[in-house]
Each structure stands twice: as structure tokens, then as C-alpha cells.
Design an enzyme around this catalytic site. Structure first.
Site, PDB file in Angstrom:
ATOM      1  N   LYS A 173     -17.716 109.306 -25.524  1.00 30.24           N
ATOM      2  CA  LYS A 173     -18.045 108.767 -26.828  1.00 30.24           C
ATOM      3  C   LYS A 173     -18.658 107.082 -26.226  1.00 30.24           C
ATOM      4  O   LYS A 173     -18.069 106.572 -25.423  1.00 30.24           O
ATOM      5  CB  LYS A 173     -16.703 108.254 -27.488  1.00 30.24           C
ATOM      6  CG  LYS A 173     -17.126 107.902 -28.685  1.00 30.24           C
ATOM      7  CD  LYS A 173     -17.305 109.351 -29.710  1.00 30.24           C
ATOM      8  CE  LYS A 173     -17.046 109.074 -31.196  1.00 30.24           C
ATOM      9  NZ  LYS A 173     -17.487 110.234 -31.971  1.00 30.24           N
ATOM     10  N   THR A 193     -14.639 113.893 -29.287  1.00 27.88           N
ATOM     11  CA  THR A 193     -14.835 112.535 -28.832  1.00 27.88           C
ATOM     12  C   THR A 193     -14.514 111.623 -29.935  1.00 27.88           C
ATOM     13  O   THR A 193     -14.176 110.624 -29.496  1.00 27.88           O
ATOM     14  CB  THR A 193     -16.781 112.413 -28.593  1.00 27.88           C
ATOM     15  OG1 THR A 193     -17.190 112.632 -29.925  1.00 27.88           O
ATOM     16  CG2 THR A 193     -17.201 113.355 -27.588  1.00 27.88           C
TER      17      THR A 193
END
Ligand SMILES: O=c1[nH]c(=O)c2[nH]c(=O)[nH]c2[nH]1
Length: 317
Positions: free
Chosen positions: A9, A69
Site C-alpha cells: 500500500k 492492502t
């Protein structure tokens, strides 16, 4: 050939109030910086997760072991509340170790952050001005950065790499820089300059000998990006530069001299020297008029270690 495989991320914006203040900073002649109150501790984090266990998610679409994520983002934010330290490096290492402790099929983490700086603002206090402990100004200037790599080795979780940085420092020196004596051939159109307005963009990275200093827990150990910034502009101010190449070499030398706890300094500089439009202004002793340069731009990359410093000392003997 080893496969590249990771996921993660980016743009995880973390704002933590009242983190531990950064104190016991080494004093250097180029800087008045003495620490960070960390009333606001903000950063933009990017995490990448590695592990052979994720191969089936790529190959077969099997998400059984995939940590979303979105959950990684929550994990980072939740741990910002648990972090007891005062530095970005320390936080990134803390959270990446936690990832590997929590998810046994993850084998490596590469995590980086860019600190969001908020400037203090003076407010009238008891007849003078003091920085407000409540209101801050979002700063669009240069940023402190850090990257940490952590790996699982048998039963241990080890920090395998670390780098601290100053990103996007933009400095203009209005006179006192030159560039001449370079190769002249049929491709040369650039006129020699004996006094140019030198505008540079700088990214500077540094690596500690002992990661413990980067965590910010040792007196005089931490090197603040603010101090690196102050050294960069002081050297630029003090010395006439014959080129950006030589300027960054001198800045690097000064950084390594001031901070014996560092083993390496790396630069990436951009040349953004303004184009001169008016070399003389009749009504002004030395004023000129400039505009932004046209693309393309030049760049320099250079890394140096303490060996370069020893070589300097040898040659000045
Ligand atoms: O400092 C400089 N280094 C160069 O290598 C270069 N090349 C160039 O065109 N201008 C500059 N300036």
C-alpha cells in the site's frame, strides 16, 4: 533469474499527535536545530510485502493467504498509536517487525516514509512571541525520508537495510557560482559562465554505521534531515562552486565530517539554473532578470563514504 514479487500500500497518510520529542541532538556549527517537539508527527508511508506464499495469489487467483492492502493501511495506522519512539526510522522499523510477527507467511518488508512537516508559528505570549503549541502550518518544503528493509531469517526478524534521506531541497544562490573549462567541440553551444544564478534540486541520502543511532535513542546519534539541510545551504553559501559536481562533493564531505556515525552519503542533484534574460539593468548596480530554464535538465549522482574523507585528509597534509 530471481522473480520480483511483492504487493502493498502506498499513500498511507499517518498523523500522530504528541509523539515522544526528539532530543539530545548533536550540536553542529552549521545549524541551530536542537530537536523536534513532535506535537505533530506526520508521514506518508509506502509498504511492500514479500513472501513465496503469495505466489498462488498471482498464479491461481487464490486469495487464502492475501492480507488485503486495505488491512495493511489499518495495521500501520493502528501501530502509530503504539509507537513509543521519536523518529520516522524507528516507527518504520517498529511497524515492519510487527508485520512479520503477526503474519508468519510474510518473509520480508520494504517500507518507506516521507515526513510531513508542519512549521511552528509565533504567537504573542507574555509580551513576546513564542511558537504556538496548538496551531501549525503545513509546509510544502523539503521532506525527511526513511526506508527500512526487514527480513525473516529462520526464527529471527532482522533489519537488513536502512537509509535516511532529505528529499526535494530546492536552493538558489543568486551569484558566486561558475561553470567553465568543459569540453568544447562541435556539439558545444553553452557559453562559459563565470557568475551564474545556480538553482539546484537536491536529494541527499545517508546511512548509519549502527542502526541504533537512526532509531533516535542514543545521545548525539540521530542525524536530523534539518541538520543535513542546514549543512547543504551553509556550504552553498560559503563556497564559490565551479560546478554542481564539486558543490555536492563538498557538502558530502562536510556531512561526513560532522557526523562520524555515518558511513555513507549519496546525492542526486538537478541543475535548474535560471535562464538570463537581462544581464544588466541600467538603474541597478548588479540586478539582472531571469526566467525558468527550458527542459531538459542536467543531473548528477554521487555517493561517498568515509574513505573519501580520509583521502581528503591525506591530500591536504
Ligand atoms: O554544474 C554543472 N555541471 C555540469 O556538468 C553541467 N553541464 C551543463 O550544461 N551545465 C552544467 N553545470
Amino acid at each position: 533469474m530471481k522473480r520480483t514479487m511483492s504487493y502493498g500500500k502506498a499513500d498511507v497518510w499517518v498523523y500522530r499527535t504528541y509523539a515522544k520529542p526528539l532530543t539530545e541532538i548533536r550540536n553542529i556549527p552549521e545549524s541551530t536545530f536542537s530537536g523536534r517537539k513532535n506535537i505533530l508527527f506526520g508521514m506518508n508511508v509506502k509498504v511492500a510485502v514479500e513472501g513465496e506464499a503469495f505466489f498462488s495469489s498471482f498464479k491461481d487467483g487464490d486469495n487464502t493467504l492475501v492480507v488485503a492492502t486495505d488491512s495493511m493501511k489499518n495495521f500501520i495506522l493502528k501501530h502509530a498509536g503504539d509507537y513509543q519512539g521519536a523518529t520516522q526510522e524507528g516507527f518504520l522499523e517498529f511497524v515492519s517487525h510487527r508485520f512479520l510477527e503477526t503474519y508468519s507467511h510474510m518473509t520480508g518488508i520494504i517500507i518507506s516514509g516521507e515526513q510531513i512537516s508542519f512549521e511552528e508559528l509565533p504567537v504573542p505570549t507574555n509580551g513576546s512571541f513564542e511558537p504556538s503549541p496548538l496551531v501549525f502550518r503545513y509546509s510544502l518544503n523539503e521532506q525527511a525520508g526513511a526506508t527500512i528493509e526487514v527480513k525473516r531469517k529462520k526464527d529471527e526478524i532482522i533489519t537488513t537495510n536502512h537509509l535516511s534521506s532529505l528529499k526535494g531541497l530546492k536552493l538558489i544562490k543568486v551569484k558566486g557560482s561558475s561553470f567553465y573549462g568543459y569540453v568544447k567541440d562541435e556539439y558545444t553551444t553553452l557559453p562559459e559562465s563565470f557568475d551564474r544564478p545556480l538553482f539546484i534540486f537536491l536529494n541527499i541520502d545517508w546511512r548509519y554505521n549502527d542502526l541504533e543511532d537512526a532509531r533516535g535513542n542514543t545521545p548525539d546519534g540521530y542525524v536530523a534531515a534539518e541538520q543535513v539541510r542546514d549543512i547543504a545551504y551553509t556550504v552553498f553559501h560559503e563556497e564559490n562552486s565551479p560546478s554542481i559536481q564539486n558543490l555536492i562533493y563538498r557538502i558530502g564531505t562536510r556531512i561526513l565530517e560532522r557526523f562520524p556515525q555515518l558511513v555513507e552519503v549519496c546525492f542526486e542533484s538537478n541543475n535548474r539554473t535560471w535562464e538570463t534574460i537581462l544581464d544588466e539593468i541600467p538603474a541597478s548596480q548588479e540586478g539582472k532578470v531571469f526566467t525558468e530554464p527550458r527542459p531538459p535538465y542536467g543531473f548528477q549522482c554521487f555517493s561517498m563514504t568515509r574513505d573519501d574523507l580520509d583521502a581528503n585528509e591525506e591530500s591536504s597534509k
